[in-house]
Design a protein around this motif. Structure first.
Motif, PDB file in Angstrom:
ATOM      1  N   ARG A   1       0.811  -1.222   0.000  1.00  0.00           N
ATOM      2  CA  ARG A   1       0.000   0.000   0.000  1.00  0.00           C
ATOM      3  C   ARG A   1       0.839   1.264   0.000  1.00  0.00           C
ATOM      4  O   ARG A   1       0.397   2.319  -0.446  1.00  0.00           O
ATOM      5  CB  ARG A   1      -0.910  -0.001   1.231  1.00  0.00           C
ATOM      6  N   GLU A   2       2.065   1.162   0.526  1.00  0.00           N
ATOM      7  CA  GLU A   2       2.860   2.370   0.681  1.00  0.00           C
ATOM      8  C   GLU A   2       3.239   3.022  -0.644  1.00  0.00           C
ATOM      9  O   GLU A   2       3.536   4.205  -0.681  1.00  0.00           O
ATOM     10  CB  GLU A   2       4.114   2.084   1.514  1.00  0.00           C
TER      11      GLU A   2
ATOM     12  N   ARG B   1      -3.853   3.342  -6.467  1.00  0.00           N
ATOM     13  CA  ARG B   1      -4.416   4.425  -5.664  1.00  0.00           C
ATOM     14  C   ARG B   1      -3.979   5.750  -6.266  1.00  0.00           C
ATOM     15  O   ARG B   1      -4.761   6.698  -6.331  1.00  0.00           O
ATOM     16  CB  ARG B   1      -3.888   4.287  -4.224  1.00  0.00           C
TER      17      ARG B   1
ATOM     18  N   ASN C   1       7.566   5.459   1.135  1.00  0.00           N
ATOM     19  CA  ASN C   1       6.201   5.606   0.643  1.00  0.00           C
ATOM     20  C   ASN C   1       6.158   6.646  -0.467  1.00  0.00           C
ATOM     21  O   ASN C   1       7.116   7.386  -0.693  1.00  0.00           O
ATOM     22  CB  ASN C   1       5.214   5.950   1.761  1.00  0.00           C
TER      23      ASN C   1
ATOM     24  N   LEU D   1       3.546   9.581  -2.044  1.00  0.00           N
ATOM     25  CA  LEU D   1       2.324  10.351  -1.832  1.00  0.00           C
ATOM     26  C   LEU D   1       1.963  11.075  -3.114  1.00  0.00           C
ATOM     27  O   LEU D   1       2.834  11.481  -3.885  1.00  0.00           O
ATOM     28  CB  LEU D   1       2.522  11.375  -0.715  1.00  0.00           C
ATOM     29  N   GLU D   2       0.661  11.231  -3.318  1.00  0.00           N
ATOM     30  CA  GLU D   2       0.169  11.896  -4.518  1.00  0.00           C
ATOM     31  C   GLU D   2      -0.254  13.307  -4.164  1.00  0.00           C
ATOM     32  O   GLU D   2      -0.972  13.516  -3.177  1.00  0.00           O
ATOM     33  CB  GLU D   2      -1.022  11.112  -5.076  1.00  0.00           C
ATOM     34  N   ASP D   3       0.200  14.280  -4.949  1.00  0.00           N
ATOM     35  CA  ASP D   3      -0.297  15.644  -4.781  1.00  0.00           C
ATOM     36  C   ASP D   3      -1.731  15.674  -5.292  1.00  0.00           C
ATOM     37  O   ASP D   3      -1.980  15.340  -6.455  1.00  0.00           O
ATOM     38  CB  ASP D   3       0.575  16.624  -5.585  1.00  0.00           C
ATOM     39  N   PRO D   4      -2.684  16.022  -4.435  1.00  0.00           N
ATOM     40  CA  PRO D   4      -4.078  15.915  -4.858  1.00  0.00           C
ATOM     41  C   PRO D   4      -4.410  16.819  -6.049  1.00  0.00           C
ATOM     42  O   PRO D   4      -5.350  16.524  -6.795  1.00  0.00           O
ATOM     43  CB  PRO D   4      -4.879  16.320  -3.619  1.00  0.00           C
TER      44      PRO D   4
ATOM     45  N   ASP E   1      -5.119  -1.477   6.951  1.00  0.00           N
ATOM     46  CA  ASP E   1      -4.304  -0.604   6.123  1.00  0.00           C
ATOM     47  C   ASP E   1      -3.699   0.540   6.934  1.00  0.00           C
ATOM     48  O   ASP E   1      -4.390   1.225   7.679  1.00  0.00           O
ATOM     49  CB  ASP E   1      -5.191  -0.051   5.007  1.00  0.00           C
TER      50      ASP E   1
ATOM     51  N   GLU F   1      -1.689   2.815   5.193  1.00  0.00           N
ATOM     52  CA  GLU F   1      -1.311   3.837   4.214  1.00  0.00           C
ATOM     53  C   GLU F   1      -2.468   4.748   3.846  1.00  0.00           C
ATOM     54  O   GLU F   1      -2.278   5.949   3.680  1.00  0.00           O
ATOM     55  CB  GLU F   1      -0.758   3.158   2.952  1.00  0.00           C
ATOM     56  N   ALA F   2      -3.632   4.195   3.667  1.00  0.00           N
ATOM     57  CA  ALA F   2      -4.780   5.028   3.302  1.00  0.00           C
ATOM     58  C   ALA F   2      -6.055   4.476   3.937  1.00  0.00           C
ATOM     59  O   ALA F   2      -7.014   4.151   3.256  1.00  0.00           O
ATOM     60  CB  ALA F   2      -4.931   5.095   1.785  1.00  0.00           C
TER      61      ALA F   2
ATOM     62  N   ARG G   1      -3.281  16.184   2.102  1.00  0.00           N
ATOM     63  CA  ARG G   1      -1.956  15.724   1.733  1.00  0.00           C
ATOM     64  C   ARG G   1      -1.247  15.067   2.925  1.00  0.00           C
ATOM     65  O   ARG G   1      -1.276  15.606   4.027  1.00  0.00           O
ATOM     66  CB  ARG G   1      -1.149  16.949   1.298  1.00  0.00           C
ATOM     67  N   ASN G   2      -0.662  13.905   2.671  1.00  0.00           N
ATOM     68  CA  ASN G   2       0.165  13.239   3.687  1.00  0.00           C
ATOM     69  C   ASN G   2      -0.575  13.004   5.002  1.00  0.00           C
ATOM     70  O   ASN G   2      -0.074  13.295   6.090  1.00  0.00           O
ATOM     71  CB  ASN G   2       1.436  14.044   3.937  1.00  0.00           C
TER      72      ASN G   2
END
Lengths: 672, 302
Positions: free
Chosen positions: A355-356, A361, A477, A479-482, B176, B178-179, B198-199
């Motif tokens: 998931r990381e 996703r 991990n 991360l996505e910038d929304p 989970d 992570e999300a 974010r994060n």
């Protein structure tokens, strides 16, 4: 050898250099052997497997009129054949030989400070072997003829190469492929490392050769349903999945003159149903009647009956060729073969479960095979790498190596092993984006770069010089910038010793690989084991990497463990060579460890029939009585029936009740 | 109202920060849980959990022994423990888990406990109250939704799970890391609108002894989190841990002093939000003791 004479056993204790003699007293064991009942001669020697060692056995047989031989040395898996031949050359039946494993089962596991105990244990082992040797009988191995045909399961580059080699050696070969076309993973790749050959360009000639070789029968859209028999005489039932389309031969058989699919594609043009194309990982559409890509072999369309609405438009479009049959059903043809090669390849792990990294996703995180399709000129974007989120050309791409490989987290997804080709294809990916997209930056996040093959290390230097950035650290991990859908990759640069946060347009996961979906069921049908990592188990990791513990079943390619294309092709050629040997010899010798029914005391109860895992036993009428009969060629000598038989009417050759009882008695009643 | 027979009973481990800094967390835990079939019984004689970062970093044996003593108290009551703080969860849940599976360590800890005539037996389990709220076998989201009398409609709430509740993943069972979205489901159940930012899974900055050791570093982390939360226009932050609450709430004052950044985002424990939604007054919840003024949020939802 006179049957009624007293047993005279010769015992030979091996030093194996210091392997055995370093941990126990070999001379003491040999002296002890001389005191045992039935022992006519005992000696010790540095290396019993050497020519002088073998000559000792031959000479002693003649000089001391021996009836049985015991060698106390290594595992019978190594040198039982050697000593059997020496026994035979000395004039005895080769099954008058018994081995006591005082190396693997003794000296190697009692190396330090257990000298006396190890010596005592070796004496026990020798005493038991001598007890059995006194009861050994002459046995004759059985020869069975070998079917002059082979089967290869899996139509990737490994399976294709194996089939071509077998066929070129004059052997009728059935090439079984589950999907509608052969080609496998290699046909999904854009270029191959380190030469940067176009993958499909170098594979396509082999696919075409396989398709038209007179000795190859291409069975695409087939799966293995059931396997019976044994080396030389396998009977494999395939599931010929309903394809909905007939090739010209099938059409002719149905009396359709000049009919059958010619690959014109008129059907797909009119089909109203659109589905994702799995060959393109769903990134391009296909119809309900389809081919995977332009270079499929065989060029025969396939109906996806899960999607087809049976509107019949394709049938009309096909016209007089009458190739399409929307009522087609699965068929189950049987094939007789002598040997088989499994070449079922690999899948990616479900990397979204890591998931990381956000695969599935985050829109701009893709896996390496998706990258191959996106960078490939015949792929869904015509070779223009684009971000899935907005179709833009990425200006920075990160490659996450060991995405689930070399991973001991025990989360159920990660694999402890190295997937072996990800480093190299990721270097190639980095080269491709830097070459194709001006100013595009490539970042490789790695633990180690394993560039071990021929010209691989040079390729690694080349990519370094082209400007790829290498960051040594496992990615923690992503991360996505929304807003922008850009990706932040977090890791620790372990060379600089500082945390890193890099914003990238796109990330490619070099996912770990695992055996193909269905490979476990397939290997069980052929009686092939798996190693602890899940890949199919070879007979010996170094000295028999193509064989399995089931005679007549061989392995090629990644199904046996991760390997790149050169290694896969090499193993396929090795497997083809190994699989052709029994076929060319024409007969195989089976070890005579069969069950034997003593029919005069068999009650004919039939209890053993159901127990036999190999369907080797039957009830027959003999002299007015119902008795059991063993089909020796099918019997593997497992002993299930012999151990069970309520009347004690089943004799297990070479493991008879008197032999085993003598061993047990020798252990329990003997000793110092 | 449920009868007492149907109530799920737990020994309520208070911790330190809730009763001392945010009494509303304590009050709302007891009152809101009673309305969804959970009875929290006082765990008399309980000490500090002890704080996992501060104690665990210095002497693990003290950490094991003190946590084990708290567990023994609940074992004597024959009740599983429920608690409302991620730091307490780390200590009490994890030590319980470790001692149940490590016979040698259990022996050593019991040697120490013998001095006060106690023995860790491993007969109970430890839960965060929030996981009980989410677990349909105990409560479940629907029951939370049904208990709401004043839905907190119109408020955007940013969820902060906190690290010790979910990580390390292999030593937890909450899925989970992570999300996750189960906290958001609980927030939606009280009528507020959960917002992604974010994060989201980043640390509050306080845990692991960082707040005590290097406050500026801790606040720097908190500040980044607050930037991300303010970007999506959250009206409040909700968390499951009074220590995270302290860091976000007191931290905003400290960030203003040290860095000059001003956010004024109210910070409420999920229990406090549930209390409001079930009709508890801001006075009952002692919201006036929060460092950041909760009034704008209250005006929006009440």
């Amino acid at each position: 050898m006179a049957e009624n004479s007293e047993p005279r056993v010769g015992v030979f204790v091996c030093h194996c250099g210091t392997n055995i003699a370093g941990s126990l007293d070999v001379k003491d064991v040999a002296e002890y052997a001389k005191t045992l009942p039935n022992v006519a001669y005992a000696a010790e020697y540095q290396y019993m497997c050497s020519t002088p060692g073998q000559n000792m056995i031959k000479e002693a047989i003649d000089k001391y009129k021996l009836t049985g031989i015991v060698v106390a040395a290594c595992s019978p898996r190594l040198h039982e054949p050697t000593f059997r031949i020496a026994t035979k050359e000395g004039g005895l039946n080769m099954f008058r030989f018994e081995m006591a494993n005082i190396r693997e089962q003794n000296s190697w596991v009692h190396m330090h400070g257990m000298h006396d105990e190890a010596t005592a244990k070796a004496k026990d082992q020798v005493r038991m072997a001598v007890a059995k040797a006194a009861y050994l009988e002459d046995l004759i191995p059985k020869s069975v003829p070998v079917e002059k045909a082979a089967m290869v399961v899996g139509g990737g580059v490994g399976g294709i190469q194996a089939a071509l080699d077998l066929a070129s050696a004059g052997i009728k070969t059935y090439l079984v492929e589950r999907t509608p076309t052969i080609g496998g993973r290699m046909s999904q790749l854009d270029k191959t490392f380190p030469t940067l050959d176009c993958s499909q360009c170098i594979l396509a000639p082999k696919m075409v050769d396989a398709g038209r070789h007179p000795n190859i029968e291409l069975l695409s859209y087939h799966e293995v349903e059931n396997v019976e028999g044994y080396i030389g005489n396998f009977e494999v039932t395939l599931r010929k999945k309903a394809r909905g389309v007939m090739n010209p031969v099938e059409a002719a058989a149905k009396g359709i003159v000049g009919g059958g699919c010619n690959g014109c594609g008129d059907c797909t043009a009119v089909c109203p149903v659109i589905k994702p194309n799995p060959f393109e990982f769903g990134m391009a559409p296909r119809k309900a009647i389809y081919i995977y890509h332009a270079q499929v072999v065989p060029l025969i369309y396939t109906v996806d009956f899960d999607a087809c609405v049976k509107c019949g438009l394709c049938v009309d479009a096909c016209g007089e060729k009458k190739a399409i049959d929307l009522e087609m059903q699965d068929e189950f043809p049987k094939y007789k073969i002598g040997t088989v090669i499994l070449a079922t390849g690999y899948d990616f792990i479900p990397v979204e479960e890591k998931r990381e990294w956000g695969y599935k996703r985050h829109e701009n995180v893709i896996h390496a095979l998706e990258f191959e399709r996106l960078i490939c000129a015949s792929g869904p974007t015509g070779g223009h790498l684009v971000r899935p989120s907005d179709g833009a050309t990425p200006k920075s791409v990160g490659f996450v190596l060991c995405a689930g490989s070399r991973d001991n987290t025990q989360d159920g997804v990660g694999k402890p092993y190295c997937s072996r080709f990800c480093c190299m294809y990721s270097l190639k990916h980095a080269h491709q984006i830097m070459e194709k997209i001006e100013g595009c930056k490539a970042y490789i996040f790695y633990m180690d770069i394993r560039s071990f093959g021929k010209a691989y290390e040079e390729f690694y230097y080349r990519i370094q010089n082209e400007g790829c950035k290498f960051i040594r650290g496992r990615v923690a991990n992503i991360l996505e910038d929304p807003d922008t859908k850009n990706l932040h990759v977090f890791t620790e640069d372990t060379l600089l010793g500082r945390p890193v946060d890099i914003e990238l347009d796109m990330v490619v996961l070099a996912s770990a690989i695992q055996p193909r979906d269905g490979a476990t069921e397939l290997r069980k049908k052929f009686g092939v084991s798996a190693s602890s990592d899940g890949w199919m188990l070879e007979a010996h990791p170094k000295l028999n990497p193509c064989g399995t513990t089931t005679a007549g079943v061989f392995l090629a390619g990644v199904c046996q463990g991760p390997k790149d294309i050169p290694d896969t092709v090499a193993q396929a050629e090795g497997a083809a060579s190994a699989a052709s040997i029994p076929i060319h010899i024409g007969e195989v010798e089976l070890e005579p460890y069969f069950a034997q029914c003593m029919q005069d005391i068999c009650a004919g109860c039939g209890m053993c029939i159901k127990l036999c895992p190999y369907s080797a036993l039957d009830l027959v009428e003999k002299d007015g009585r119902t008795v059991m009969q063993v089909t020796e060629a099918k019997c593997k000598g497992c002993g299930t029936c012999g151990g069970f038989c309520p009347g004690g009417a089943i004799k297990m050759q070479h493991f008879t009740t008197p032999q085993i009882v003598a061993q047990i008695d020798a252990y329990l009643l003997g000793g110092e | 109202m449920q009868t007492m027979q149907n109530m799920h009973e737990y020994a309520f481990f208070l911790g330190c920060i809730a009763p001392n800094r945010y009494p509303g967390c304590e009050a709302s835990a007891i009152k809101t849980s009673a309305k969804v079939g959970i009875k929290l019984l006082p765990l008399e004689g309980a000490s500090c959990c002890p704080a996992p970062g501060a104690f665990g970093s210095i002497d693990l044996n003290v950490w094991y022994a003190m946590a084990a003593r708290n567990l023994c108290l609940a074992e004597q009551m024959k009740k599983d423990i429920a608690l409302i703080c991620n730091g307490c969860y780390k200590s009490i849940y994890e030590v319980n888990h470790i001692l149940k599976h490590d016979e040698e360590l259990r022996g050593r800890v019991n040697e120490i406990l013998k001095e006060i005539d106690m023995e860790f037996k491993g007969t109970i389990d430890v839960y965060h109250l929030a996981e009980l709220y989410y677990d349909p076998k105990v409560c479940g989201v629907q029951k939370i939704r049904d208990s709401v009398t004043t839905p907190l409609t119109g408020a955007k709430v940013a969820c902060h799970y906190g690290c010790h509740l979910l990580k390390p993943k292999k030593e937890r069972h909450l899925g989970d890391t992570e999300a996750p979205t189960w906290f958001e489901e609980l927030i939606a159940a009280v009528g507020a609108e959960p917002v992604e930012y974010r994060n989201k899974m980043m640390c509050c900055g306080a845990g692991g002894g960082v707040r005590g050791y290097d406050i500026v570093h801790a606040l720097d982390i908190t500040n980044e989190k607050l930037i991300n939360i303010s970007e999506v226009g959250a009206d409040a932050i909700s968390e499951l841990c009074p220590f995270c609450q302290l860091q976000f709430d007191r931290g905003q004052i400290e960030i203003k002093e040290k860095f000059g950044d001003v956010y004024n985002i109210p910070v409420l424990h999920f229990n406090e939000l549930l209390g409001l939604a079930q009709g508890m007054s801001p006075q009952d919840l002692a919201l006036d003791l929060h460092a950041v003024d909760c009034t704008p949020f209250l005006e929006k939802v009440l």
